[in-house]
Design a protein around this motif. Structure first.
Motif, PDB file in Angstrom:
ATOM      1  N   GLY A   1     -10.214   1.751   7.531  1.00 29.75           N
ATOM      2  CA  GLY A   1      -9.389   2.941   7.384  1.00 29.75           C
ATOM      3  C   GLY A   1      -9.819   3.778   6.188  1.00 29.75           C
ATOM      4  N   TYR A   2      -9.801   5.105   6.338  1.00 31.99           N
ATOM      5  CA  TYR A   2     -10.165   6.045   5.286  1.00 31.99           C
ATOM      6  C   TYR A   2      -8.979   6.969   5.026  1.00 31.99           C
ATOM      7  CZ  TYR A   2     -14.969   4.552   6.299  1.00 31.99           C
ATOM      8  OH  TYR A   2     -16.097   3.820   6.488  1.00 31.99           O
ATOM      9  N   ALA A   3      -8.690   7.186   3.751  1.00 33.07           N
ATOM     10  CA  ALA A   3      -7.576   8.073   3.384  1.00 33.07           C
ATOM     11  C   ALA A   3      -7.893   8.730   2.050  1.00 33.07           C
ATOM     12  CB  ALA A   3      -6.257   7.309   3.296  1.00 33.07           C
ATOM     13  N   PRO A   4      -7.456   9.994   1.851  1.00 30.76           N
ATOM     14  CA  PRO A   4      -7.653  10.634   0.529  1.00 30.76           C
ATOM     15  C   PRO A   4      -6.786   9.974  -0.524  1.00 30.76           C
ATOM     16  CG  PRO A   4      -6.323  12.025   1.958  1.00 30.76           C
ATOM     17  CD  PRO A   4      -6.819  10.895   2.808  1.00 30.76           C
ATOM     18  N   ASN A   5      -7.274   9.979  -1.740  1.00 33.50           N
ATOM     19  CA  ASN A   5      -6.538   9.365  -2.845  1.00 33.50           C
ATOM     20  C   ASN A   5      -5.333  10.244  -3.202  1.00 33.50           C
ATOM     21  OD1 ASN A   5      -5.647   8.048  -5.087  1.00 33.50           O
ATOM     22  ND2 ASN A   5      -7.517   8.316  -6.295  1.00 33.50           N
TER      23      ASN A   5
ATOM     24  N   VAL B   1       0.849  -1.184   0.000  1.00 30.44           N
ATOM     25  CA  VAL B   1       0.000   0.000   0.000  1.00 30.44           C
ATOM     26  C   VAL B   1       0.889   1.239   0.000  1.00 30.44           C
ATOM     27  CG1 VAL B   1      -1.821   1.235   1.248  1.00 30.44           C
ATOM     28  CG2 VAL B   1      -1.770  -1.265   1.234  1.00 30.44           C
ATOM     29  N   ASP B   2       0.480   2.270  -0.749  1.00 29.75           N
ATOM     30  CA  ASP B   2       1.237   3.513  -0.829  1.00 29.75           C
ATOM     31  C   ASP B   2       1.460   4.080   0.571  1.00 29.75           C
ATOM     32  OD1 ASP B   2       2.022   6.266  -1.230  1.00 29.75           O
ATOM     33  OD2 ASP B   2       1.353   6.041  -3.295  1.00 29.75           O
ATOM     34  N   ALA B   3       2.706   4.492   0.846  1.00 32.21           N
ATOM     35  CA  ALA B   3       3.050   5.015   2.173  1.00 32.21           C
ATOM     36  C   ALA B   3       2.267   6.283   2.495  1.00 32.21           C
ATOM     37  CB  ALA B   3       4.553   5.287   2.239  1.00 32.21           C
ATOM     38  N   GLU B   4       1.936   7.080   1.481  1.00 30.18           N
ATOM     39  CA  GLU B   4       1.163   8.302   1.721  1.00 30.18           C
ATOM     40  C   GLU B   4      -0.241   7.965   2.205  1.00 30.18           C
ATOM     41  OE1 GLU B   4       0.432  12.424   1.847  1.00 30.18           O
ATOM     42  OE2 GLU B   4       2.292  11.255   1.714  1.00 30.18           O
ATOM     43  N   ILE B   5      -0.811   6.866   1.695  1.00 33.37           N
ATOM     44  CA  ILE B   5      -2.138   6.445   2.151  1.00 33.37           C
ATOM     45  C   ILE B   5      -2.084   6.010   3.614  1.00 33.37           C
ATOM     46  CG2 ILE B   5      -3.951   4.732   1.812  1.00 33.37           C
ATOM     47  CD1 ILE B   5      -3.334   4.757  -1.143  1.00 33.37           C
ATOM     48  N   LEU B   6      -1.052   5.247   3.976  1.00 35.70           N
ATOM     49  CA  LEU B   6      -0.915   4.794   5.362  1.00 35.70           C
ATOM     50  C   LEU B   6      -0.707   5.966   6.308  1.00 35.70           C
ATOM     51  CD1 LEU B   6       1.335   1.648   4.826  1.00 35.70           C
ATOM     52  CD2 LEU B   6      -1.125   1.715   5.196  1.00 35.70           C
ATOM     53  N   ARG B   7       0.019   6.979   5.835  1.00 37.72           N
ATOM     54  CA  ARG B   7       0.333   8.113   6.718  1.00 37.72           C
ATOM     55  C   ARG B   7      -0.901   8.975   6.988  1.00 37.72           C
ATOM     56  NH1 ARG B   7       2.049  13.351   6.655  1.00 37.72           N
ATOM     57  NH2 ARG B   7       1.651  13.549   4.434  1.00 37.72           N
TER      58      ARG B   7
END
Length: 1206
Positions: A441-445, A426-432
């Motif tokens: 978990g919810y994260a902006p694209n 998973v993209d590290a920016e999504i995890l952060r």
């Protein structure tokens, strides 16, 4: 070539166009040609056979060397000498192409290009050959493989093509348009309309495209727009051929007669300078082809169809004695071409024969041809035939090479077993940025990949990708991300975070805790910041540059001296090289070398920074050397005569120049020696893949005393010959500059391999003494590493990735040789540094490295060994220390870190070695070259400026400012580039890159004396850069005010006004103004804080808003200023009056409590008025009775008017 008007007998060859499909030979074939010729059953000649024995060739006179058969009985339609290899290409009317190698015309390849149409033009490219037929363009490899096949419209009838550059092609024919085709995308990019249809010949020069039409006209077209610039009506009938050379155009063709078209024996010659015809040239043959063959003169070769060839000068008379005859096998010559070397001529006739004429026994087709790749010999004929219908045939008859390696067919079962794919990470920016609600978990694209597309990566590739990933900025307090472990944080690209207050709340001290000044990176082409720091910390260069001053408007040495002066004054605050980079962008050589980066390329990191900074290094040394060689010192800058170099010589040359002897040895034994000099060396690496150990000194010696084989002119042989070039050193430089040239994986692997070998040898050498970790801190090393202390043994971590020595020893031998070796005090001892004559020890002073970073495009940093003199000036201590300079980030480092290069992310680019005790050889005194004469009257650059438009009175000699004098200052600016900002999801704005401002007007007014308030400087600054916004509402600058052709203002150069301000700063005056911090920043001046009296801060309460000059003037002085626009004279005079008012209200600063009450009243009034000044008919200022500012302003105006009248 245009075939209209040719011999009617050519029509008899129409049935034989495709003889390759018919076993019957052409009836017109010359029987003598078939002696000893064997044909296959299909009737096609398989080999090109010589028609006659080669004859003796007289040097300098064209004679026939060879004749071969390309395709029996099929006329040759086109011939072309390959521009890259020693090959001749011919195309036939049957659509067949054949190539011949070398002057012996050995058949190289032969293949069918088109099954029905003739080949009309051939053009050679680096990777293949272009063939043009009637409505088809085919690009094929030299061996015959098709690279692309581009079909044109069936209605097209193409006759000519022209290669305008390496990837663009023009194709023309009998239709009324010309097509432009991109060879990279194989697509039509443009269609140019042609007023006169029928373009059969095209040529190109550096001025025009030339199009020859079937109507007999030649049109000259613009290189960019393809519009007709001029037109020559050459012949009334039709055009046969034309050629262009220099300023001459020569054409041959057909004229209309009563009986039809007739070949015109007058060549039309045109002068392209005056665009008119000159005297026609009468020749003694019927011209069908012509070419310029420029050797010693601009000769013309005129060829007739019957085989007659005549040479003549285009502006002279034709001599019948200059005619020679080509003996074609058929009745007609169909094609003619000249090689690039002008040593060979090729003729093709109507019977399929090719004739090669040369002017030397061993001609070359090109000046520099590359080697031709030949096919491997076929071994099939030597093997026994196998009958696959026999079941008992032993397969052992098939020869298999004896090998101990595993065969490809012996595939292990483990590699054939199915294995499930591992899910991609998973993209590290999504995890952060992810927020959890329960177990979801919810994260902006982050939008780093295309929708519904996730590339699959193997484990090794994933780890490699994550290693090179890096955060896009250098934030304060942002949490460290797990995938950034490879690149140390201090090496990452640093950027400035802008807020509402600009840079005022950005904490530069977080990045730089030293007293040395960093450089800001947001200016265009600031990639050279690291090299500016390197030059600054070379003490002789710093002193030399600051002593230099000349009259040139854009002098890099002057601008660099101004920047060095700012670095001297700074106490840890960053500086910016905007004026230096502005002058840098105006240097034509910088643009020609590709050193000027576009903003988009710089932001995306498209440029190769390592290669770029090495070119910049060579450019800046050359430019400084040239600037220092100027002998004339203008009267206005007569103080510049205090430089410490003798007239006619350059100290840059003394510091960096290395005198050499270049020896060129030809194979005939002739040797040529010439003296030269160079300012830097480029490393040349050995071709060795065995892992052999090389000392850096060995590679350096190989690079300095370079030996190479190259083509060069030999006076003895009178032609270009292979020569051995060697380089001997006559004098070594004081500063040794080395470009590492690690531009590919090959050089990087060499550094990595040598570092590994050096590490193993170091571990073996130190044995048990070496430690696994760094046992001593930097402070401990300073204590224990003193000259009286013991030498500390490096740790294992410090020895990794180290190949570069800290010192090298060079010795000039008696036979002009050079001995180079790595130098250590342990090996040689400190006392043996220069005990012998001609022995020099060079110490490493700086390394510039390229930091590889896939997300930000990489960056450049420098490791610099800062000397004792710099520490003495800044910190009051005398010691040496290595520092990392990463734009405005400065941090002390261990000396081993400066020579550790992990080639995965840290690649060396430039090395600086200096002679030991270098500073003792030069005068390091700095004499300020700026004198008071810069303040005297000067002429304006504006042509329309008159005395009646003068807005200032220059200082008289008795008015020269003294230490502590007041000077009111204000500046106005224009915008060169708009700011780049983005809107966040919460609606706030984030500044990515601030707007780039340029000073447009600078005003200084007298602060005391009888003429107080009268300006003595009011300069409008001329600019050559494009202004995107004049900001007229705020600056008062209008379009045209900065243009010398139409401006009525007092227009000067930025350098001229900059010198005036520098003199005022150096003399010690105090500047009074409003918002001076921004003014000095854009002007690019560093002013000591005790010389700045800023009314913004004088009338400011902590943690409150800043108050505008307009409101302060209304509140305290009852002045209405800045009504429709701003005026710098008014603003500067108002700031002076406000400062006088401040002294009055604060009792010269002795009663802060009473002044604090005044400020509270000011802020209360401002909040009530919403900080807006009322209209004229509204209430007056509450302070108008306390202080009559109007009276004083009127007095100033009266004085100003009276002085102007005088």
């Amino acid at each position: 070539m245009n075939f209209e008007g040719l011999d009617p007998g050519l029509a008899e060859y129409a049935p034989a166009m495709h003889s390759a499909l018919d076993p019957v030979l052409d009836a017109h074939l010359n029987p003598s040609l078939l002696q000893n010729v064997e044909l296959d059953p299909e009737g096609v000649a398989l080999e090109a056979l010589p028609v006659q024995e080669s004859v003796h060739i007289m040097e300098g006179v064209y004679s026939e060397l060879h004749s071969v058969v390309a395709e029996v009985g099929v006329p040759v339609s086109v011939s072309h000498f390959d521009l890259h290899e020693e090959m001749l290409w011919v195309g036939s009317h049957g659509g067949h192409a054949t190539s011949f190698f070398g002057p012996a015309l050995e058949r190289y390849s032969s293949f069918q290009v088109n099954g029905s149409d003739d080949i009309r033009q051939i053009q050679s490219l680096e990777n293949g050959i272009l063939f043009l037929t009637k409505n088809n363009l085919k690009y094929m490899a030299r061996g015959g493989l098709i690279i692309f096949d581009y079909l044109l419209d069936e209605s097209e009838d193409m006759h000519s093509l022209l290669l305008t550059d390496s990837s663009t092609l023009l194709v023309g024919g009998l239709q009324n348009h010309i097509l432009e085709i991109d060879l990279n995308t194989v697509q039509e990019t443009q269609k140019y309309a042609v007023e006169i249809p029928g373009v059969t010949i095209m040529r190109q020069t550096n001025r025009f495209f030339f199009c020859g039409h079937t109507s007999g006209k030649v049109s000259l077209r613009d290189l960019r727009s393809f519009k007709v610039e001029h037109e020559f009506d050459a012949f009334s009938g039709s055009l046969s051929d034309f050629d262009v050379h220099g300023n001459l155009l020569a054409a041959c063709g057909f004229s209309s007669r009563l009986t039809g078209l007739a070949c015109d024996r007058f060549l039309k010659v045109y002068d392209l300078r005056m665009m008119r015809a000159i005297t026609p040239l009468q020749v003694h043959v019927d011209p069908a082809f012509l070419r310029f063959i420029p050797t010693y003169t601009s000769r013309l070769a005129i060829i007739s169809q019957s085989g007659q060839c005549q040479f003549c000068e285009p502006t002279g008379l034709a001599n019948p004695a200059d005619i020679f005859h080509v003996n074609p096998v058929g009745p007609l010559l169909m094609t003619f071409d000249v090689s690039a070397s002008k040593q060979a001529l090729a003729f093709g006739d109507s019977e399929g024969c090719v004739h090669l004429w040369t002017d030397s026994p061993e001609p070359s087709f090109n000046p520099y041809s590359r080697e031709t790749e030949f096919a491997l010999p076929c071994l099939v004929d030597s093997l026994p035939p196998l009958d696959w219908s026999q079941d008992l045939l032993p397969l052992s008859l098939i020869p298999v090479p004896l090998t101990t390696d595993t065969l490809l067919s012996d595939w292990p079962a483990a590699n054939s077993a199915p294995a499930p794919r591992r899910a991609p990470p998973v993209d590290a920016e999504i995890l952060r940025t992810m927020k959890k609600v329960g177990f979801i978990g919810y994260a902006p694209n982050p939008r780093t990949r295309l929708r519904n597309q996730i590339p699959y990566r193997l484990k090794e590739l994933d780890s490699e990708f994550d290693s090179f990933s890096q955060v896009t900025e250098s934030p304060i307090g942002r949490e460290e991300e797990p995938h950034l472990h490879m690149v140390s944080k201090k090496y990452r690209k640093v950027t400035i975070k802008y807020s509402k207050l600009g840079l005022e709340d950005f904490d530069f001290k977080h990045y730089n805790k030293t007293l040395f000044a960093g450089l800001e990176p947001h200016i265009p082409n600031a990639y050279c910041n690291c090299m500016i720091q390197v030059l600054y910390f070379l003490e002789p260069v710093r002193c030399l540059i600051q002593n230099h001053l000349c009259q040139k408007e854009f002098c890099l040495a002057c601008e660099l001296g101004f920047l060095f002066h700012m670095l001297d004054l700074s106490r840890g605050d960053p500086c910016q090289g905007s004026n230096f980079l502005r002058a840098f962008r105006t240097i034509p050589e910088a643009s020609a070398l590709g050193l000027i980066l576009a903003d988009s390329d710089e932001a995306s990191g498209k440029g190769n920074l390592a290669r770029l900074i090495q070119r910049w290094n060579r450019f800046i040394l050359t430019q400084l050397h040239q600037d220092m060689q100027e002998l004339e010192v203008p009267q206005a800058y007569r103080g510049a005569g205090g430089s410490f170099c003798s007239s006619g010589d350059s100290v840059i040359g003394q510091l960096f120049s290395c005198e050499m002897e270049n020896c060129s040895l030809c194979r005939c034994g002739s040797e040529t020696v010439r003296a030269s000099s160079t300012l830097l060396f480029t490393l040349s690496y050995p071709e060795d893949k065995t892992g052999k150990n090389y000392d850096f000194a060995q590679v350096l010696k190989r690079s300095i005393c370079l030996e190479q084989n190259t083509q060069a002119w030999c006076d003895n042989c009178e032609k270009y010959q292979p020569t051995i070039q060697t380089r001997n050193i006559r004098h070594l430089p004081d500063i040794l500059v080395i470009n590492c040239e690690v531009n590919s994986s090959k050089e990087a692997d060499f550094w990595r391999m040598q570092a590994e070998v050096a590490f193993k040898m170091a571990v073996k050498k130190h044995g048990g003494e070496i430690s696994k970790n760094k046992e001593f801190s930097l402070a401990d090393r300073k204590e224990l590493g003193s000259p009286e202390g013991v030498l500390l043994c490096p740790s294992i971590e410090e020895l990794k990735n180290v190949w570069l020595p800290f010192s090298i020893r060079m010795k000039m031998t008696k036979n002009k040789g050079l001995d180079v070796c790595n130098w250590t005090e342990v090996q040689w001892g400190p006392a043996r540094a220069e005990e012998e004559h001609g022995v020099y020890v060079y110490d490493l002073m700086a390394t510039v490295v390229h930091i590889l970073d896939s997300r930000t495009g990489g960056s450049l940093v420098a490791h610099i060994k800062v000397g004792e003199t710099y520490h003495q000036r800044k910190e009051g201590v005398t010691h040496q220390q290595w520092y990392l300079f990463n734009d405005f980030l400065i941090e002390p480092i261990d000396k081993y870190e400066a020579v550790q290069f992990d080639m995965n992310w840290k690649v060396p680019a430039i090395l600086y070695y200096i002679k030991r005790n270098l500073n003792s050889r030069y005068n390091l005194n700095i004499k300020n070259p700026i004198e008071a004469s810069v303040l005297l009257a000067e002429a304006s650059l504006a042509r329309k400026q008159r005395k009646t438009h003068t807005t200032f009175i220059p200082l008289m000699l008795n008015e020269m400012p003294q230490v502590g004098d007041l000077v009111g200052l204000d500046a106005e600016f224009v915008t060169l580039n708009e700011e780049e900002a983005e809107l966040r999801s919460d609606g706030t704005k984030s500044t990515i890159k601030p707007s780039q401002m340029s000073v447009a007007r600078i005003t200084c007014v007298r602060g005391q004396g009888p003429n107080e308030g009268i300006p003595f400087i009011d300069d409008y600054i001329s600019t050559q850069e494009q202004v995107v916004d004049y900001l007229t509402q705020y600056s008062g600058i209008k379009p045209g005010d900065l243009d010398a052709k139409i401006s009525s203002k007092h227009l000067t150069t930025l350098k001229s006004t900059y010198l005036k301000l520098r003199f005022l700063i150096d003399i010690g005056v105090k500047f009074v103004g409003h918002g001076l911090q921004k003014d000095f920043r854009v002007i690019n001046l560093m002013v000591p804080k005790d010389q700045v009296l800023d009314t913004v801060y004088l009338f400011h309460m902590p943690r409150k808003r800043m108050i505008s000059l307009r409101f302060l003037a209304w509140y305290f002085l009852d002045l209405k200023i800045q009504g429709e626009t701003h005026d710098s004279i008014e603003d500067a005079r108002t700031a002076l009056q406000l400062y006088r008012k401040y002294l009055e209200l604060s009792k010269n600063g002795t009663e802060p409590e009473s002044f604090h009450k005044v400020l509270k009243g000011l802020y209360e009034k401002g909040r009530k008025m919403d900080w807006k000044v009322p209209e004229p008919e509204s209430q007056t200022s509450p302070k108008s009775k306390a202080w009559d500012g109007t009276r004083e302003t009127g007095l100033d105006a009266a004085v100003f008017s009276s002085v102007l009248a005088l």
